[in-house]
Design a protein around this motif. Structure first.
Motif, PDB file in Angstrom:
ATOM      1  N   UNK A   1      18.000 -27.861 -21.514  1.00 19.73           N
ATOM      2  CA  UNK A   1      18.392 -29.170 -22.014  1.00 19.73           C
ATOM      3  C   UNK A   1      19.711 -29.033 -22.749  1.00 19.73           C
ATOM      4  N   UNK A   2      20.544 -30.050 -22.599  1.00 19.07           N
ATOM      5  CA  UNK A   2      21.819 -30.078 -23.299  1.00 19.07           C
ATOM      6  C   UNK A   2      22.099 -31.518 -23.693  1.00 19.07           C
ATOM      7  N   UNK A   3      22.977 -31.658 -24.666  1.00 20.60           N
ATOM      8  CA  UNK A   3      23.304 -33.001 -25.131  1.00 20.60           C
ATOM      9  C   UNK A   3      24.777 -33.089 -25.476  1.00 20.60           C
ATOM     10  N   UNK A   4      25.231 -34.322 -25.594  1.00 25.68           N
ATOM     11  CA  UNK A   4      26.612 -34.589 -25.993  1.00 25.68           C
ATOM     12  C   UNK A   4      26.596 -35.803 -26.918  1.00 25.68           C
ATOM     13  N   UNK A   5      27.665 -35.939 -27.675  1.00 20.56           N
ATOM     14  CA  UNK A   5      27.765 -37.083 -28.578  1.00 20.56           C
ATOM     15  C   UNK A   5      26.683 -37.075 -29.634  1.00 20.56           C
ATOM     16  N   UNK A   6      26.384 -35.883 -30.133  1.00 22.71           N
ATOM     17  CA  UNK A   6      25.377 -35.747 -31.191  1.00 22.71           C
ATOM     18  C   UNK A   6      24.014 -36.281 -30.753  1.00 22.71           C
ATOM     19  N   UNK A   7      23.678 -36.035 -29.485  1.00 19.44           N
ATOM     20  CA  UNK A   7      22.374 -36.434 -28.974  1.00 19.44           C
ATOM     21  C   UNK A   7      22.335 -37.802 -28.318  1.00 19.44           C
ATOM     22  N   UNK A   8      23.473 -38.471 -28.215  1.00 23.26           N
ATOM     23  CA  UNK A   8      23.485 -39.794 -27.592  1.00 23.26           C
ATOM     24  C   UNK A   8      23.243 -39.720 -26.084  1.00 23.26           C
ATOM     25  N   UNK A   9      23.667 -38.618 -25.478  1.00 23.16           N
ATOM     26  CA  UNK A   9      23.417 -38.381 -24.058  1.00 23.16           C
ATOM     27  C   UNK A   9      22.735 -37.028 -23.940  1.00 23.16           C
ATOM     28  N   UNK A  10      21.603 -37.004 -23.233  1.00 24.64           N
ATOM     29  CA  UNK A  10      20.845 -35.764 -23.048  1.00 24.64           C
ATOM     30  C   UNK A  10      20.597 -35.542 -21.565  1.00 24.64           C
ATOM     31  N   UNK A  11      20.679 -34.278 -21.156  1.00 30.54           N
ATOM     32  CA  UNK A  11      20.459 -33.907 -19.763  1.00 30.54           C
ATOM     33  C   UNK A  11      19.437 -32.779 -19.716  1.00 30.54           C
ATOM     34  N   UNK A  12      18.502 -32.899 -18.790  1.00 32.27           N
ATOM     35  CA  UNK A  12      17.566 -31.816 -18.501  1.00 32.27           C
ATOM     36  C   UNK A  12      17.840 -31.377 -17.070  1.00 32.27           C
ATOM     37  N   UNK A  13      18.028 -30.065 -16.899  1.00 30.26           N
ATOM     38  CA  UNK A  13      18.418 -29.506 -15.606  1.00 30.26           C
ATOM     39  C   UNK A  13      17.599 -28.245 -15.354  1.00 30.26           C
ATOM     40  N   UNK A  14      17.301 -27.979 -14.087  1.00 32.16           N
ATOM     41  CA  UNK A  14      16.609 -26.736 -13.758  1.00 32.16           C
ATOM     42  C   UNK A  14      17.601 -25.579 -13.757  1.00 32.16           C
ATOM     43  N   UNK A  15      17.063 -24.386 -13.714  1.00 34.64           N
ATOM     44  CA  UNK A  15      17.899 -23.198 -13.630  1.00 34.64           C
ATOM     45  C   UNK A  15      18.670 -23.112 -12.324  1.00 34.64           C
ATOM     46  N   UNK A  16      18.325 -23.959 -11.369  1.00 38.71           N
ATOM     47  CA  UNK A  16      19.030 -24.013 -10.085  1.00 38.71           C
ATOM     48  C   UNK A  16      19.980 -25.210 -10.019  1.00 38.71           C
ATOM     49  N   UNK A  17      20.311 -25.783 -11.186  1.00 36.19           N
ATOM     50  CA  UNK A  17      21.295 -26.862 -11.331  1.00 36.19           C
ATOM     51  C   UNK A  17      20.857 -28.216 -10.767  1.00 36.19           C
ATOM     52  N   UNK A  18      19.574 -28.475 -10.764  1.00 31.44           N
ATOM     53  CA  UNK A  18      19.079 -29.787 -10.349  1.00 31.44           C
ATOM     54  C   UNK A  18      18.838 -30.611 -11.609  1.00 31.44           C
ATOM     55  N   UNK A  19      19.525 -31.754 -11.711  1.00 24.06           N
ATOM     56  CA  UNK A  19      19.354 -32.617 -12.877  1.00 24.06           C
ATOM     57  C   UNK A  19      18.016 -33.337 -12.736  1.00 24.06           C
ATOM     58  N   UNK A  20      17.146 -33.144 -13.729  1.00 28.79           N
ATOM     59  CA  UNK A  20      15.820 -33.757 -13.716  1.00 28.79           C
ATOM     60  C   UNK A  20      15.790 -35.060 -14.509  1.00 28.79           C
ATOM     61  N   UNK A  21      16.501 -35.067 -15.629  1.00 33.51           N
ATOM     62  CA  UNK A  21      16.505 -36.252 -16.484  1.00 33.51           C
ATOM     63  C   UNK A  21      17.879 -36.447 -17.103  1.00 33.51           C
ATOM     64  N   UNK A  22      18.221 -37.706 -17.271  1.00 33.09           N
ATOM     65  CA  UNK A  22      19.436 -38.092 -17.976  1.00 33.09           C
ATOM     66  C   UNK A  22      19.037 -39.209 -18.928  1.00 33.09           C
ATOM     67  N   UNK A  23      19.271 -38.995 -20.206  1.00 35.55           N
ATOM     68  CA  UNK A  23      18.889 -39.977 -21.216  1.00 35.55           C
ATOM     69  C   UNK A  23      20.141 -40.461 -21.938  1.00 35.55           C
ATOM     70  N   UNK A  24      20.295 -41.777 -21.994  1.00 36.10           N
ATOM     71  CA  UNK A  24      21.442 -42.379 -22.677  1.00 36.10           C
ATOM     72  C   UNK A  24      20.904 -43.274 -23.788  1.00 36.10           C
ATOM     73  N   UNK A  25      21.346 -43.011 -24.999  1.00 31.24           N
ATOM     74  CA  UNK A  25      20.930 -43.831 -26.134  1.00 31.24           C
ATOM     75  C   UNK A  25      21.380 -45.277 -25.892  1.00 31.24           C
ATOM     76  N   UNK A  26      20.491 -46.244 -26.087  1.00 31.51           N
ATOM     77  CA  UNK A  26      20.839 -47.645 -25.827  1.00 31.51           C
ATOM     78  C   UNK A  26      22.072 -48.132 -26.597  1.00 31.51           C
ATOM     79  N   UNK A  27      22.330 -47.570 -27.761  1.00 28.92           N
ATOM     80  CA  UNK A  27      23.496 -48.006 -28.531  1.00 28.92           C
ATOM     81  C   UNK A  27      24.803 -47.700 -27.800  1.00 28.92           C
ATOM     82  N   UNK A  28      24.782 -46.713 -26.924  1.00 31.00           N
ATOM     83  CA  UNK A  28      25.986 -46.355 -26.172  1.00 31.00           C
ATOM     84  C   UNK A  28      26.342 -47.398 -25.125  1.00 31.00           C
ATOM     85  N   UNK A  29      25.355 -48.098 -24.649  1.00 34.47           N
ATOM     86  CA  UNK A  29      25.589 -49.050 -23.567  1.00 34.47           C
ATOM     87  C   UNK A  29      26.460 -50.225 -24.007  1.00 34.47           C
TER      88      UNK A  29
END
Length: 110
Positions: free
Chosen positions: A34-62
């Motif tokens: 798991x990794x994040x940017x913008x102090x947790x506003x955007x979060x990504x979960x990826x497998x060890x084979x580089x497949x993105x499983x989840x992308x989370x965007x804080x609603x305030x960013x929208x």
């Protein structure tokens, strides 16, 4: 030791390395980083084979500019790729450890 015995030993080692690497690759497909940017506003979960499983965007960013959202998504994905690469390197190094490979050769099986 004759050359034929040496060749047989090398072939056996190669088969063992290949089996270990395949097992490690399967493990990487199941492991996640798991990794994040913008102090947790955007979060990504990826497998060890580089497949993105989840992308989370804080609603305030929208409510912000699309450029900011795009930059944060890219940063989060890039951070996840870095973590997945580190996980892959560690996992594959374990798979080839004890094989008597010279330093730097373990990376050839990734």
């Amino acid at each position: 030791m004759n050359i034929q015995a040496l060749m047989q030993q090398a072939q056996a080692m190669q088969k063992q390395v290949e089996a270990n690497v395949e097992k490690a690759k399967k493990e990487l497909a199941d492991k996640e980083v798991q990794a994040e940017a913008g102090n947790g506003l955007v979060k990504v979960t990826m497998t060890g084979r580089h497949v993105v499983k989840r992308l989370s965007i804080d609603p305030s960013l929208l409510e912000d500019e699309p450029d900011l959202i795009e930059d944060l998504i890219a940063a989060a994905i890039n951070a996840a790729v870095t973590k997945a690469d580190e996980l892959s390197e560690t996992t594959l190094a374990k798979a080839t450890s004890g094989m008597g490979l010279p330093p730097g050769m373990q990376g050839l099986f990734g």
